[in-house]
Write a protein that holds these residues in place. Sequence first.
Motif, PDB file in Angstrom:
ATOM      1  N   UNK A 134      -2.713  16.145  12.967  1.00 29.21           N
ATOM      2  CA  UNK A 134      -2.220  16.884  13.964  1.00 29.21           C
ATOM      3  C   UNK A 134      -0.810  16.592  14.321  1.00 29.21           C
ATOM      4  N   UNK A 135       0.268  17.157  13.921  1.00 32.03           N
ATOM      5  CA  UNK A 135       1.447  16.412  14.466  1.00 32.03           C
ATOM      6  C   UNK A 135       2.249  17.395  15.562  1.00 32.03           C
ATOM      7  N   UNK A 136       1.587  18.272  15.842  1.00 30.13           N
ATOM      8  CA  UNK A 136       1.907  19.401  16.995  1.00 30.13           C
ATOM      9  C   UNK A 136       1.642  18.526  18.432  1.00 30.13           C
ATOM     10  N   UNK A 137       2.348  17.622  18.767  1.00 33.14           N
ATOM     11  CA  UNK A 137       2.147  16.909  20.110  1.00 33.14           C
ATOM     12  C   UNK A 137       2.341  17.758  21.082  1.00 33.14           C
ATOM     13  N   UNK A 138       1.433  17.795  22.019  1.00 30.02           N
ATOM     14  CA  UNK A 138       1.717  18.701  23.176  1.00 30.02           C
ATOM     15  C   UNK A 138       1.048  19.990  23.172  1.00 30.02           C
ATOM     16  N   UNK A 139       0.706  20.522  21.809  1.00 31.16           N
ATOM     17  CA  UNK A 139       0.103  21.673  21.497  1.00 31.16           C
ATOM     18  C   UNK A 139      -0.751  21.625  20.384  1.00 31.16           C
ATOM     19  N   UNK A 140      -2.041  20.870  20.609  1.00 33.46           N
ATOM     20  CA  UNK A 140      -2.791  20.501  19.391  1.00 33.46           C
ATOM     21  C   UNK A 140      -3.865  21.875  19.185  1.00 33.46           C
ATOM     22  N   UNK A 141      -4.209  21.746  17.932  1.00 36.10           N
ATOM     23  CA  UNK A 141      -4.705  23.181  17.762  1.00 36.10           C
ATOM     24  C   UNK A 141      -5.552  22.704  16.387  1.00 36.10           C
ATOM     25  N   UNK A 142      -5.470  22.008  15.649  1.00 39.35           N
ATOM     26  CA  UNK A 142      -6.209  21.679  14.504  1.00 39.35           C
ATOM     27  C   UNK A 142      -7.507  21.459  14.588  1.00 39.35           C
ATOM     28  N   UNK A 143      -7.850  20.459  15.809  1.00 37.67           N
ATOM     29  CA  UNK A 143      -8.995  20.042  16.180  1.00 37.67           C
ATOM     30  C   UNK A 143     -10.033  21.243  16.337  1.00 37.67           C
ATOM     31  N   UNK A 144      -9.462  22.336  16.862  1.00 45.48           N
ATOM     32  CA  UNK A 144     -10.094  23.727  17.247  1.00 45.48           C
ATOM     33  C   UNK A 144     -10.545  24.348  16.075  1.00 45.48           C
ATOM     34  N   UNK A 145      -9.316  24.679  15.047  1.00 51.16           N
ATOM     35  CA  UNK A 145      -9.613  25.067  13.602  1.00 51.16           C
ATOM     36  C   UNK A 145     -10.694  24.527  13.093  1.00 51.16           C
ATOM     37  N   UNK A 188      -0.734   9.741  19.502  1.00 55.52           N
ATOM     38  CA  UNK A 188       0.204   9.017  20.294  1.00 55.52           C
ATOM     39  C   UNK A 188      -0.298   7.648  20.784  1.00 55.52           C
ATOM     40  N   UNK A 189      -1.438   7.546  21.196  1.00 54.16           N
ATOM     41  CA  UNK A 189      -2.347   6.295  21.457  1.00 54.16           C
ATOM     42  C   UNK A 189      -2.268   5.321  20.326  1.00 54.16           C
ATOM     43  N   UNK A 190      -2.380   5.646  19.165  1.00 54.60           N
ATOM     44  CA  UNK A 190      -2.480   4.899  18.019  1.00 54.60           C
ATOM     45  C   UNK A 190      -1.011   4.154  17.911  1.00 54.60           C
ATOM     46  N   UNK A 191      -0.075   5.276  18.141  1.00 50.96           N
ATOM     47  CA  UNK A 191       1.389   4.561  17.872  1.00 50.96           C
ATOM     48  C   UNK A 191       1.733   3.704  18.938  1.00 50.96           C
ATOM     49  N   UNK A 192       1.316   3.987  20.204  1.00 46.16           N
ATOM     50  CA  UNK A 192       1.707   3.043  21.263  1.00 46.16           C
ATOM     51  C   UNK A 192       0.885   1.738  21.090  1.00 46.16           C
ATOM     52  N   UNK A 193      -0.277   1.691  20.358  1.00 42.91           N
ATOM     53  CA  UNK A 193      -1.122   0.490  20.207  1.00 42.91           C
ATOM     54  C   UNK A 193      -2.107   0.406  21.341  1.00 42.91           C
ATOM     55  N   UNK A 194      -2.298   1.667  21.857  1.00 46.49           N
ATOM     56  CA  UNK A 194      -3.421   1.590  22.794  1.00 46.49           C
ATOM     57  C   UNK A 194      -4.912   1.417  22.160  1.00 46.49           C
ATOM     58  N   UNK A 195      -4.958   2.053  20.966  1.00 46.34           N
ATOM     59  CA  UNK A 195      -6.199   1.845  20.420  1.00 46.34           C
ATOM     60  C   UNK A 195      -5.961   1.683  18.560  1.00 46.34           C
ATOM     61  N   UNK A 196      -6.690   1.333  17.876  1.00 46.41           N
ATOM     62  CA  UNK A 196      -6.449   0.905  16.427  1.00 46.41           C
ATOM     63  C   UNK A 196      -6.665   2.684  15.805  1.00 46.41           C
ATOM     64  N   UNK A 197      -6.230   2.579  14.539  1.00 42.70           N
ATOM     65  CA  UNK A 197      -6.056   4.001  13.837  1.00 42.70           C
ATOM     66  C   UNK A 197      -7.613   4.195  13.633  1.00 42.70           C
ATOM     67  N   UNK A 198      -8.409   3.451  13.149  1.00 43.22           N
ATOM     68  CA  UNK A 198      -9.993   3.828  12.920  1.00 43.22           C
ATOM     69  C   UNK A 198     -10.606   4.160  14.154  1.00 43.22           C
ATOM     70  N   UNK A 199     -10.125   3.848  15.311  1.00 42.32           N
ATOM     71  CA  UNK A 199     -10.806   4.290  16.535  1.00 42.32           C
ATOM     72  C   UNK A 199     -10.402   5.822  17.027  1.00 42.32           C
ATOM     73  N   UNK A 200      -9.187   6.110  16.449  1.00 38.14           N
ATOM     74  CA  UNK A 200      -8.858   7.647  16.807  1.00 38.14           C
ATOM     75  C   UNK A 200      -9.372   8.616  15.763  1.00 38.14           C
ATOM     76  N   UNK A 216      -6.865  13.219  12.599  1.00 37.64           N
ATOM     77  CA  UNK A 216      -6.107  12.540  13.524  1.00 37.64           C
ATOM     78  C   UNK A 216      -5.695  13.391  14.572  1.00 37.64           C
ATOM     79  N   UNK A 217      -6.179  13.512  15.865  1.00 42.52           N
ATOM     80  CA  UNK A 217      -5.796  14.539  16.628  1.00 42.52           C
ATOM     81  C   UNK A 217      -4.368  14.055  17.286  1.00 42.52           C
ATOM     82  N   UNK A 218      -3.772  15.304  17.848  1.00 36.72           N
ATOM     83  CA  UNK A 218      -2.356  15.252  18.361  1.00 36.72           C
ATOM     84  C   UNK A 218      -2.798  14.957  19.853  1.00 36.72           C
ATOM     85  N   UNK A 219      -1.719  14.215  20.673  1.00 38.65           N
ATOM     86  CA  UNK A 219      -1.942  14.107  22.126  1.00 38.65           C
ATOM     87  C   UNK A 219      -1.765  15.618  22.581  1.00 38.65           C
TER      88      UNK A 219
END
Lengths: 270, 91
Positions: free
Chosen positions: A38-49, A61-73, A86-89
Amino acid sequence: MAECIVVTSGKGGVGKTTTSANLGVGLALAGHRVVVVDADIGLRNLDVILGLENRIVYDLVQVIEGECRLKQALIRDKRVEGLYLLPAAQTRDKNAVGPDDMRRLVAEMKETFDYVIIDCPAGIEQGFKNSIAGADRAIIVTTPEVSAIRDADRIIGMVEAHDLPEPDLIINRYRAGMVQRGDMMNQEDILEILAIPLIGLVPDHEDVIISANRGRPAVFDDDSVIGQAYRRITDRVVGHDVAFPDFNQKSGVWATMKRWMGLSPMQEAV
Amino acid sequence: MRGFFAKIQNTVFGSEVHSKDDAKQRLKVLLIHDQVALTPAQLDAMKLEIMEVIGKYVEFEADHVEFKLSREDGSISLVSNVPVRRVTARA
């Protein structure tokens, strides 16, 4: 070889997220390892669908900023083998991420997955640029309306300007009855204008709403006309030559009479 | 009353202009103008300049000159139709 496909449209509300979800599930059902992003950052919807909204811990965003690993997200969809989201922030904005970040992220995902499906936000700004940055090919979603087709044309030009191959087209919310009456452009009309290959034709059908209500994409359901349309799209995306059923055929006299008398709803099968 | 008969005639003989034809026509014009960043005034100016050049060589019916942008397979062309009365200059 892994492939990253971006689903985009320019205009909002034409069915990008529904398409991304169904394509992702369809590919996984066909045995591929798939991640939908889901690349719609700020307006996530794919998770709901996808019905996965309650299982989000980390986001893109947390993956990109290194707060967590890809696998965790990554959230695994338990209904089908090999499907991840992979959900959007939800609390950040589009500028939190740049095209280079997305390129790196997509490259990492392509090591593990056969298909990376990116659900692009509406518009032509940062979110769009991020979404197409790591993509190998694009699918454009449109509806048979002047405004949606106009935006699709604009997006086709931008996709080609980014050195991606010629995109494929999905025409969504097709209404065979209106086409027969001459009140909706048919696929030939639209293809004449947009001049890219058609990869899918999806009827306007209540199953789309019902499946969104339940968080269960229609492609799971063999009996749904929407599900069948997305299965055909999935097959075409992986390279099979699947015929488009003839949905413009005239209905019989009896069906027409019943429709006139209001006894049966308009069947819109594509 | 004429409208009513016209409607019957259109329905019976199928000559009614469907709304999808309006949509298609509008889109074609729209997409050309989205792609060609020329204002109508600039297009008119171009038309006048081109007509001026043509006028140096041939005599033509200025009232019947057509200039239009058309689009096929995504590429745009400028199509013009200039009815010539006679050639005025010789090489």
